[in-house]
Design a protein around this motif. Structure first.
Motif, PDB file in Angstrom:
ATOM      1  N   MET A   1       0.830  -1.202   0.000  1.00 22.05           N
ATOM      2  CA  MET A   1       0.000   0.000   0.000  1.00 22.05           C
ATOM      3  C   MET A   1       0.871   1.261   0.000  1.00 22.05           C
ATOM      4  SD  MET A   1      -3.195   0.911   0.002  1.00 22.05           S
ATOM      5  CE  MET A   1      -4.267   2.276   0.426  1.00 22.05           C
ATOM      6  N   ALA A   2       1.855   1.256   0.910  1.00 21.18           N
ATOM      7  CA  ALA A   2       2.766   2.396   1.004  1.00 21.18           C
ATOM      8  C   ALA A   2       3.574   2.543  -0.275  1.00 21.18           C
ATOM      9  CB  ALA A   2       3.698   2.232   2.207  1.00 21.18           C
ATOM     10  N   SER A   3       3.903   1.400  -0.902  1.00 17.71           N
ATOM     11  CA  SER A   3       4.675   1.429  -2.147  1.00 17.71           C
ATOM     12  C   SER A   3       3.877   2.065  -3.268  1.00 17.71           C
ATOM     13  CB  SER A   3       5.089  -0.002  -2.523  1.00 17.71           C
ATOM     14  OG  SER A   3       5.740  -0.010  -3.767  1.00 17.71           O
ATOM     15  N   ARG A   4       2.574   1.704  -3.352  1.00 15.59           N
ATOM     16  CA  ARG A   4       1.731   2.288  -4.402  1.00 15.59           C
ATOM     17  C   ARG A   4       1.560   3.789  -4.190  1.00 15.59           C
ATOM     18  NH1 ARG A   4      -1.368  -2.502  -3.752  1.00 15.59           N
ATOM     19  NH2 ARG A   4      -2.918  -1.335  -2.540  1.00 15.59           N
ATOM     20  N   ARG A   5       1.397   4.184  -2.927  1.00 17.95           N
ATOM     21  CA  ARG A   5       1.246   5.603  -2.626  1.00 17.95           C
ATOM     22  C   ARG A   5       2.510   6.363  -2.966  1.00 17.95           C
ATOM     23  NH1 ARG A   5      -0.268   6.899   3.384  1.00 17.95           N
ATOM     24  NH2 ARG A   5       1.904   6.245   3.659  1.00 17.95           N
ATOM     25  N   LYS A   6       3.675   5.768  -2.640  1.00 18.29           N
ATOM     26  CA  LYS A   6       4.939   6.414  -2.960  1.00 18.29           C
ATOM     27  C   LYS A   6       5.108   6.563  -4.453  1.00 18.29           C
ATOM     28  CE  LYS A   6       9.098   7.949  -2.065  1.00 18.29           C
ATOM     29  NZ  LYS A   6       9.309   9.262  -1.397  1.00 18.29           N
ATOM     30  N   LYS A   7       4.691   5.545  -5.218  1.00 18.91           N
ATOM     31  CA  LYS A   7       4.789   5.606  -6.673  1.00 18.91           C
ATOM     32  C   LYS A   7       3.884   6.698  -7.229  1.00 18.91           C
ATOM     33  CE  LYS A   7       4.204   2.829 -10.849  1.00 18.91           C
ATOM     34  NZ  LYS A   7       3.813   1.494 -11.398  1.00 18.91           N
ATOM     35  N   ALA A   8       2.661   6.794  -6.682  1.00 23.87           N
ATOM     36  CA  ALA A   8       1.721   7.820  -7.133  1.00 23.87           C
ATOM     37  C   ALA A   8       2.261   9.217  -6.844  1.00 23.87           C
ATOM     38  CB  ALA A   8       0.370   7.618  -6.466  1.00 23.87           C
ATOM     39  N   GLU A   9       2.868   9.382  -5.666  1.00 24.46           N
ATOM     40  CA  GLU A   9       3.425  10.688  -5.300  1.00 24.46           C
ATOM     41  C   GLU A   9       4.589  11.047  -6.220  1.00 24.46           C
ATOM     42  OE1 GLU A   9       4.466  10.168  -1.241  1.00 24.46           O
ATOM     43  OE2 GLU A   9       2.429  10.553  -0.484  1.00 24.46           O
ATOM     44  N   THR A  10       5.393  10.053  -6.572  1.00 23.53           N
ATOM     45  CA  THR A  10       6.528  10.294  -7.476  1.00 23.53           C
ATOM     46  C   THR A  10       6.037  10.708  -8.854  1.00 23.53           C
ATOM     47  OG1 THR A  10       7.892   8.671  -6.300  1.00 23.53           O
ATOM     48  CG2 THR A  10       8.566   9.265  -8.541  1.00 23.53           C
ATOM     49  N   GLU A  11       5.010   9.994  -9.353  1.00 21.36           N
ATOM     50  CA  GLU A  11       4.450  10.337 -10.659  1.00 21.36           C
ATOM     51  C   GLU A  11       3.845  11.737 -10.650  1.00 21.36           C
ATOM     52  OE1 GLU A  11       1.696   7.271 -11.569  1.00 21.36           O
ATOM     53  OE2 GLU A  11       3.244   5.807 -12.163  1.00 21.36           O
ATOM     54  N   LEU A  12       3.142  12.067  -9.559  1.00 16.52           N
ATOM     55  CA  LEU A  12       2.538  13.392  -9.451  1.00 16.52           C
ATOM     56  C   LEU A  12       3.610  14.467  -9.417  1.00 16.52           C
ATOM     57  CD1 LEU A  12       0.067  15.191  -9.073  1.00 16.52           C
ATOM     58  CD2 LEU A  12       0.238  14.787  -6.598  1.00 16.52           C
ATOM     59  N   SER A  13       4.676  14.217  -8.676  1.00 11.71           N
ATOM     60  CA  SER A  13       5.761  15.189  -8.606  1.00 11.71           C
ATOM     61  C   SER A  13       6.420  15.370  -9.965  1.00 11.71           C
ATOM     62  CB  SER A  13       6.799  14.723  -7.580  1.00 11.71           C
ATOM     63  OG  SER A  13       7.901  15.602  -7.537  1.00 11.71           O
ATOM     64  N   SER A  14       6.568  14.287 -10.703  1.00 13.25           N
ATOM     65  CA  SER A  14       7.171  14.356 -12.031  1.00 13.25           C
ATOM     66  C   SER A  14       6.290  15.182 -12.978  1.00 13.25           C
ATOM     67  CB  SER A  14       7.371  12.947 -12.578  1.00 13.25           C
ATOM     68  OG  SER A  14       7.859  12.987 -13.910  1.00 13.25           O
ATOM     69  N   LYS A  15       4.972  14.975 -12.920  1.00  7.77           N
ATOM     70  CA  LYS A  15       4.061  15.721 -13.769  1.00  7.77           C
ATOM     71  C   LYS A  15       4.060  17.200 -13.401  1.00  7.77           C
ATOM     72  CE  LYS A  15       0.957  11.876 -14.823  1.00  7.77           C
ATOM     73  NZ  LYS A  15      -0.414  11.323 -14.666  1.00  7.77           N
ATOM     74  N   GLU A  16       4.158  17.489 -12.117  1.00  7.01           N
ATOM     75  CA  GLU A  16       4.200  18.885 -11.672  1.00  7.01           C
ATOM     76  C   GLU A  16       5.455  19.577 -12.174  1.00  7.01           C
ATOM     77  OE1 GLU A  16       3.795  18.574  -7.476  1.00  7.01           O
ATOM     78  OE2 GLU A  16       1.587  18.633  -7.525  1.00  7.01           O
ATOM     79  N   ARG A  17       6.601  18.874 -12.139  1.00 13.16           N
ATOM     80  CA  ARG A  17       7.838  19.460 -12.654  1.00 13.16           C
ATOM     81  C   ARG A  17       7.733  19.691 -14.158  1.00 13.16           C
ATOM     82  NH1 ARG A  17      10.168  15.596  -9.217  1.00 13.16           N
ATOM     83  NH2 ARG A  17      10.666  14.258 -11.014  1.00 13.16           N
ATOM     84  N   TRP A  18       7.142  18.728 -14.864  1.00 13.29           N
ATOM     85  CA  TRP A  18       6.961  18.875 -16.313  1.00 13.29           C
ATOM     86  C   TRP A  18       6.073  20.077 -16.627  1.00 13.29           C
ATOM     87  CZ3 TRP A  18       2.621  18.819 -19.421  1.00 13.29           C
ATOM     88  CH2 TRP A  18       2.856  18.732 -20.798  1.00 13.29           C
ATOM     89  N   LEU A  19       4.971  20.240 -15.878  1.00 17.12           N
ATOM     90  CA  LEU A  19       4.061  21.359 -16.103  1.00 17.12           C
ATOM     91  C   LEU A  19       4.752  22.682 -15.781  1.00 17.12           C
ATOM     92  CD1 LEU A  19       1.264  22.476 -16.755  1.00 17.12           C
ATOM     93  CD2 LEU A  19       0.619  22.068 -14.367  1.00 17.12           C
ATOM     94  N   SER A  20       5.566  22.694 -14.729  1.00 16.19           N
ATOM     95  CA  SER A  20       6.287  23.905 -14.364  1.00 16.19           C
ATOM     96  C   SER A  20       7.262  24.318 -15.459  1.00 16.19           C
ATOM     97  CB  SER A  20       7.040  23.685 -13.045  1.00 16.19           C
ATOM     98  OG  SER A  20       7.799  24.816 -12.710  1.00 16.19           O
ATOM     99  N   ARG A  21       7.993  23.340 -16.019  1.00 13.10           N
ATOM    100  CA  ARG A  21       8.919  23.655 -17.110  1.00 13.10           C
ATOM    101  C   ARG A  21       8.168  24.168 -18.338  1.00 13.10           C
ATOM    102  NH1 ARG A  21      11.451  18.810 -15.355  1.00 13.10           N
ATOM    103  NH2 ARG A  21      10.454  17.640 -17.063  1.00 13.10           N
ATOM    104  N   LEU A  22       7.013  23.554 -18.608  1.00 12.47           N
ATOM    105  CA  LEU A  22       6.201  23.983 -19.745  1.00 12.47           C
ATOM    106  C   LEU A  22       5.767  25.432 -19.585  1.00 12.47           C
ATOM    107  CD1 LEU A  22       4.631  23.333 -22.362  1.00 12.47           C
ATOM    108  CD2 LEU A  22       2.734  22.581 -20.907  1.00 12.47           C
ATOM    109  N   LEU A  23       5.266  25.778 -18.423  1.00 11.21           N
ATOM    110  CA  LEU A  23       4.803  27.140 -18.178  1.00 11.21           C
ATOM    111  C   LEU A  23       5.951  28.145 -18.235  1.00 11.21           C
ATOM    112  CD1 LEU A  23       2.269  26.479 -15.275  1.00 11.21           C
ATOM    113  CD2 LEU A  23       1.724  27.133 -17.623  1.00 11.21           C
ATOM    114  N   GLU A  24       7.131  27.714 -17.848  1.00  9.96           N
ATOM    115  CA  GLU A  24       8.286  28.614 -17.852  1.00  9.96           C
ATOM    116  C   GLU A  24       8.839  28.839 -19.255  1.00  9.96           C
ATOM    117  OE1 GLU A  24      11.098  26.953 -15.173  1.00  9.96           O
ATOM    118  OE2 GLU A  24       9.977  27.545 -13.372  1.00  9.96           O
ATOM    119  N   THR A  25       8.631  27.882 -20.149  1.00 12.52           N
ATOM    120  CA  THR A  25       9.207  28.006 -21.494  1.00 12.52           C
ATOM    121  C   THR A  25       8.195  28.459 -22.546  1.00 12.52           C
ATOM    122  OG1 THR A  25       8.791  25.630 -21.870  1.00 12.52           O
ATOM    123  CG2 THR A  25      10.962  26.267 -21.027  1.00 12.52           C
TER     124      THR A  25
END
Length: 267
Positions: A1-25
């Protein structure tokens, strides 16, 4: 359960970084504002468009940078009306002032922001600098007005025929010369031929078709209106071709009404 949550948080963080780079460029401004019109987010491009330092725009109202006071009042009222009515979003164009005092025209495409329960929380906008486009459109508009005035004074008209789409465009003076109502004219080559006197129709069509084959201008000595029985002198007509030698528009430099001869008083 904790592993799935950690994976989801990692994916969400990755998408947030991608969106941030998109908005900046992005070359377009992106802005969020709340229901009071206060800017809560503004990307780097938005700051560059207005010549502002990074981070300077959030906290200001969306109307603070408009060029004219009366337009600020209009935008305030528009915001309140939009909140009440929630009408379908439509692009708007605002005149704004940059940090160095230049006036720029910004096209704003916007939409609503809502919370998880669907309640309106604010607005998001994509902002484009359309100053040069607006200047070009204004210059083109002035050029068209000047051309129409010159044709009216000289009693000379012009037309274009788009052969790919069979669309015929006449200047205002051509309509006046032929005394045809633009609202009633079919605006196609076939519709034009219908206006030519039956005795002249084949000659006119043949001369024009031959010019397309030879890619050379042609002289049309005269043609008569079907309705008015007028003899109208037509000077040299040029056909224009693109690089593939496919005929595009054709252009006629005028039909001076002073050369008209009334050849029959009645039909």
């Amino acid at each position: 359960m904790a592993s799935r949550r950690k994976k989801a948080e990692t994916e969400l963080s990755s998408k947030e970084r991608w969106l941030s780079r998109l908005l900046e460029t992005l070359p377009y401004g992106v802005q969020e504002n709340d229901l009071n019109g206060v800017i809560t987010y503004s990307n780097p491009a938005h700051h560059r468009i207005l010549g502002r330092e990074p981070g300077e725009l959030p906290g200001h109202h969306i109307w603070d940078f408009l060029a004219r006071q009366e337009e600020k009042e209009v935008l305030r009222e528009m915001l309140q009306e939009t909140i009440r009515q929630e009408q379908a979003p439509e692009p708007i164009v605002n005149r704004c002032l940059t940090a160095d005092g230049r006036e720029v025209q910004l096209e704003i495409n916007w939409d609503y922001l809502r919370d998880e329960e669907g309640r309106l929380t604010g607005f998001i906008s994509v902002i484009s600098d359309v100053t040069e486009r607006a200047r070009a459109e204004e210059a083109l508009k002035k050029s068209k007005v000047m051309l129409a005035q010159a044709q009216r004074v000289a009693h000379v008209g012009s037309w274009e025929l788009d052969l790919r789409n069979n669309r015929l465009s006449w200047s205002d003076e051509i309509y006046r010369i032929f005394e045809i109502d633009p609202e009633r004219f079919g605006a196609s080559y076939d519709a034009f031929l219908e206006r030519v006197h039956p005795d002249d129709r084949e000659r006119v069509d043949s001369a024009y078709s031959r010019s397309l084959e030879t890619r050379e201008p042609y002289d049309q000595a005269s043609l008569r209106s079907r309705e008015r029985f007028w003899d109208i002198r037509v000077p040299k007509i040029d056909s224009i071709f693109d690089n593939s030698l496919v005929p595009r528009p054709s252009w006629s430099p005028g039909v001076p009404p002073q050369h008209r001869k009334l050849v029959a008083a009645t039909h």
